[in-house]
Motif scaffolding. Structure first.
Motif, PDB file in Angstrom:
ATOM      1  N   ILE A 117       2.715  18.829  -2.661  1.00 39.60           N
ATOM      2  CA  ILE A 117       3.518  20.051  -2.270  1.00 39.60           C
ATOM      3  C   ILE A 117       4.145  19.541  -1.022  1.00 39.60           C
ATOM      4  O   ILE A 117       5.218  20.001  -0.614  1.00 39.60           O
ATOM      5  N   ALA A 118       3.160  18.841  -0.141  1.00 35.64           N
ATOM      6  CA  ALA A 118       3.767  18.549   1.381  1.00 35.64           C
ATOM      7  C   ALA A 118       4.985  17.649   1.223  1.00 35.64           C
ATOM      8  O   ALA A 118       5.949  17.927   1.916  1.00 35.64           O
ATOM      9  N   ARG A 119       5.097  16.649   0.119  1.00 39.13           N
ATOM     10  CA  ARG A 119       6.047  15.810   0.221  1.00 39.13           C
ATOM     11  C   ARG A 119       7.290  16.570  -0.471  1.00 39.13           C
ATOM     12  O   ARG A 119       8.441  15.877  -0.153  1.00 39.13           O
ATOM     13  N   GLY A 162       6.436  12.279  -5.665  1.00 37.78           N
ATOM     14  CA  GLY A 162       6.492  12.991  -6.824  1.00 37.78           C
ATOM     15  C   GLY A 162       7.160  14.547  -6.531  1.00 37.78           C
ATOM     16  O   GLY A 162       7.034  14.849  -5.566  1.00 37.78           O
ATOM     17  N   SER A 163       7.461  15.126  -7.609  1.00 38.14           N
ATOM     18  CA  SER A 163       7.863  16.239  -7.459  1.00 38.14           C
ATOM     19  C   SER A 163       6.850  17.405  -7.860  1.00 38.14           C
ATOM     20  O   SER A 163       6.001  17.125  -8.624  1.00 38.14           O
ATOM     21  N   ARG A 168       3.494  25.577 -10.066  1.00 37.60           N
ATOM     22  CA  ARG A 168       4.182  26.967  -9.415  1.00 37.60           C
ATOM     23  C   ARG A 168       3.669  27.395  -8.196  1.00 37.60           C
ATOM     24  O   ARG A 168       2.549  27.792  -7.957  1.00 37.60           O
ATOM     25  N   VAL A 169       4.738  27.404  -7.337  1.00 38.74           N
ATOM     26  CA  VAL A 169       4.313  27.644  -6.062  1.00 38.74           C
ATOM     27  C   VAL A 169       4.923  28.702  -5.212  1.00 38.74           C
ATOM     28  O   VAL A 169       6.047  29.237  -5.387  1.00 38.74           O
ATOM     29  N   GLN A 170       4.213  29.768  -4.837  1.00 37.89           N
ATOM     30  CA  GLN A 170       4.804  30.924  -4.157  1.00 37.89           C
ATOM     31  C   GLN A 170       4.853  30.470  -2.388  1.00 37.89           C
ATOM     32  O   GLN A 170       4.355  29.713  -2.077  1.00 37.89           O
ATOM     33  N   VAL A 276      -4.062  22.579   5.672  1.00 38.19           N
ATOM     34  CA  VAL A 276      -3.057  22.383   6.455  1.00 38.19           C
ATOM     35  C   VAL A 276      -1.814  21.495   6.491  1.00 38.19           C
ATOM     36  O   VAL A 276      -2.371  20.313   6.414  1.00 38.19           O
ATOM     37  N   LEU A 277      -0.960  21.979   6.056  1.00 38.61           N
ATOM     38  CA  LEU A 277       0.339  20.783   5.792  1.00 38.61           C
ATOM     39  C   LEU A 277       0.913  20.821   7.010  1.00 38.61           C
ATOM     40  O   LEU A 277       1.424  19.369   7.208  1.00 38.61           O
ATOM     41  N   GLY A 278       0.919  21.458   8.267  1.00 39.58           N
ATOM     42  CA  GLY A 278       1.475  21.097   9.430  1.00 39.58           C
ATOM     43  C   GLY A 278       1.573  22.361  10.332  1.00 39.58           C
ATOM     44  O   GLY A 278       0.697  23.291  10.100  1.00 39.58           O
TER      45      GLY A 278
END
Length: 280
Positions: A117-119, A162-163, A168-170, A276-278
């Motif tokens: 997800i982060a990428r 990767g994708s 399924r992301v909200q 935490v992503l950022g």
């Protein structure tokens, strides 16, 4: 003969003392401080007002406003040369997982999904900084966590690209909605949620203020923000034990305190229950 001489000497001595006193009294003396006026010397002269950013801009340009705390009053435009902006931590971007989703079944799958997800997030220059560690450069204790933060960044950078199309992301919050390229179509069927967490809102119920004192002392420390952000999962008992030692001062040196803080954040982030992503 001795009597008159003594009286004469005493009279001359008194006159000399009087002359010296007059000379000293006539000497110039300072006024107490220099000519420039410093409002901080006179707290009663400081006035606080609530202003929208658009109203603050002309007052800053004309030097009628000494400082402004809030959004960018110049709306991303050119800042006058005599005005210096200072940035502060706005909030976090975090991802959490649906416990009913297969993605949340194990630590490995959660951590891998978080990296994917982060990428896959879009770019938002000036609004978002990728940083997969809860202690940021805006925290005073960042240097104590620097090596751990760098290791987390390297792990995310080394992950195979990767994708997240199969996830399924909200998205919750304006920043998350801007960064998540393809959101889940159904509110029921989702694997992960990317969410904005406002730093001020995160601390709103944990701060104390008394006669100008703001506490507790660790209110603005990164390890405490991590404690509020992260879901400890199976490590809850160990996390709570570390937290109690930190807030009760159950350590014998600053080095021991730092080690406890590092252990706390490491345990919080190990399971990838919430990542935490950022930050913004």
């Amino acid at each position: 003969m001795k009597g008159p001489r003594l009286r004469l000497s005493a009279r001359v001595g008194r006159r000399l003392v009087l002359v010296v006193f007059c000379l000293l009294w006539a000497a110039p003396s300072g006024a107490g401080h220099e000519l420039p006026f410093y409002p901080s010397y006179y707290p009663q002269e400081i006035r606080l007002e609530a202003l929208p950013p658009a109203a603050a801009a002309p007052l800053l340009r004309s030097a009628k406003l000494h400082a402004y705390v809030g959004g960018d009053p110049f709306a991303g435009g050119r800042v006058p040369a005599d005005i210096k902006p200072l940035e502060s931590l706005g909030g976090y971007l975090v991802v959490s997982f649906n416990s009913a989703s297969p993605v949340a079944a194990s630590r490995e799958s959660r951590c891998e999904a978080a990296r994917r997800i982060a990428r896959s997030l879009g770019a938002a220059p000036g609004l978002y900084v990728p940083h997969p560690y809860p202690v940021t450069p805006y925290h005073m204790d960042y240097l104590e966590h620097f090596d751990l933060a760098q290791s987390a960044r390297q792990a995310y950078a080394a992950a195979p690209s990767g994708s997240s199309a199969t996830l399924r992301v909200q998205a919750k919050g304006p920043l998350a909605e801007r960064l998540v390229k393809a959101q889940a179509k159904s509110a029921r069927d989702w694997d992960a949620t990317v969410e904005d967490i406002d730093a001020e809102g995160l601390l709103a119920t944990h701060g104390l203020s008394l006669d100008g004192w703001l506490g507790p002392p660790w209110l603005k420390d990164g390890w405490f923000h991590a404690y509020l952000l992260e879901a400890p999962g199976p490590a809850r008992h160990a996390v709570e034990a570390l937290y109690r030692r930190l807030v009760t001062g159950a350590f014998d040196s600053p080095i021991a305190r730092i080690e406890l803080e590092r252990q706390l954040v490491s345990r919080l982030t190990a399971g990838c229950e919430r990542v935490v992503l950022g930050y913004s």
